[in-house]
Design a protein around this motif. Sequence first.
Motif, PDB file in Angstrom:
ATOM      1  N   GLU A   1       1.157  -1.239  -0.062  1.00 47.79           N
ATOM      2  CA  GLU A   1       0.402   0.315  -0.170  1.00 47.79           C
ATOM      3  C   GLU A   1       0.687   0.951  -0.180  1.00 47.79           C
ATOM      4  N   THR A   2       2.806   1.576  -0.246  1.00 45.18           N
ATOM      5  CA  THR A   2       3.319   2.122   0.378  1.00 45.18           C
ATOM      6  C   THR A   2       4.633   1.624  -0.340  1.00 45.18           C
ATOM      7  N   THR A   3       5.714   3.172   0.174  1.00 43.01           N
ATOM      8  CA  THR A   3       6.703   2.279  -0.216  1.00 43.01           C
ATOM      9  C   THR A   3       8.187   2.828   1.217  1.00 43.01           C
ATOM     10  N   THR A   4       8.785   2.268   0.856  1.00 48.71           N
ATOM     11  CA  THR A   4       9.656   3.438   1.992  1.00 48.71           C
ATOM     12  C   THR A   4      10.486   4.720   1.931  1.00 48.71           C
ATOM     13  N   SER A   5      10.151   5.298   0.490  1.00 51.05           N
ATOM     14  CA  SER A   5      10.613   6.823   0.385  1.00 51.05           C
ATOM     15  C   SER A   5       8.611   7.720   0.829  1.00 51.05           C
ATOM     16  N   GLN A   6       8.014   6.805  -0.005  1.00 50.47           N
ATOM     17  CA  GLN A   6       6.689   7.495   0.919  1.00 50.47           C
ATOM     18  C   GLN A   6       6.812   7.424   1.896  1.00 50.47           C
ATOM     19  N   MET A   7       6.517   6.490   2.544  1.00 53.84           N
ATOM     20  CA  MET A   7       6.773   7.142   3.764  1.00 53.84           C
ATOM     21  C   MET A   7       7.964   8.001   4.518  1.00 53.84           C
ATOM     22  N   LEU A   8       9.075   8.496   4.181  1.00 55.54           N
ATOM     23  CA  LEU A   8      10.306   9.316   4.728  1.00 55.54           C
ATOM     24  C   LEU A   8       9.208  10.982   3.930  1.00 55.54           C
ATOM     25  N   GLN A   9       8.684  10.308   2.589  1.00 51.24           N
ATOM     26  CA  GLN A   9       7.997  11.517   1.994  1.00 51.24           C
ATOM     27  C   GLN A   9       7.064  12.086   3.072  1.00 51.24           C
ATOM     28  N   ASP A  10       6.070  10.892   3.389  1.00 54.96           N
ATOM     29  CA  ASP A  10       5.138  11.894   4.209  1.00 54.96           C
ATOM     30  C   ASP A  10       5.123  11.481   6.135  1.00 54.96           C
ATOM     31  N   HIS A  11       6.411  11.415   6.458  1.00 48.51           N
ATOM     32  CA  HIS A  11       7.712  12.405   7.688  1.00 48.51           C
ATOM     33  C   HIS A  11       8.503  13.446   6.963  1.00 48.51           C
ATOM     34  N   LEU A  12       8.469  13.968   5.983  1.00 44.51           N
ATOM     35  CA  LEU A  12       9.048  15.070   5.988  1.00 44.51           C
ATOM     36  C   LEU A  12       8.291  15.446   5.084  1.00 44.51           C
TER      37      LEU A  12
END
Length: 213
Positions: free
Chosen positions: A107-118
């Motif tokens: 449902e997401t990617t590791t980079s998308q998780m970082l983008q959501d955090h930043l």
Amino acid sequence: MTTFGIIGAGHIGSQVARAALAHGHEVVISNSRGPETLSDLVAELGSGARAATAAEAGAAGDVVVVTVPLKALEEIPVEPLAGKIVLDTNNYYFERDGHIEALDKGETTTSQMLQDHLPSSKVAKAFNHIRSDEITTDGTPAGTENRRALATASDFDDAAAFVTSFYDEIGFDTVNVGPLSESWRVERDRPAYVVRQNAAELTENLAKGNRLP
């Protein structure tokens, strides 16, 4: 000259630092244990490098490299990275990070998780599908036959363009996967992961990938 703020001084972070320094850039590098623990590494890297805290490295960098275990993502400082291009080298290892349902389900990617955090930064995938030692050994000049290629992905054209330029500078062609939502194609256990490939081969391997392993 670009100043790279590097958050994470492990295998990938230290090798990206070496590659950047070899091409005339400066490096401010950090880890989770404090700058005093990086004295040996900084001495080896030379005068273009200095150690700092994660927040200081983020603030000092024109571009920031985040290269920490995924489970430490929430510890990445947010404000010092605002408005900056951030290179994400991460991969999801559930054996280390614990299971993350959204990743397990595709449902997401590791980079998308970082983008959501930043949310105020411009995240681009980089250096996650090459063995760390090869970052400083496999590069060749532009136009070399069968030149190795690496992938990037970003929701921001200028972030992807920076990765493309930096890859070329240190000896690699680039294949742009597209937005962060497509960056799973270059993650762990996919055909494009940690194999040597030229641009045509990388493009083919990216297309072969399945969303779920």
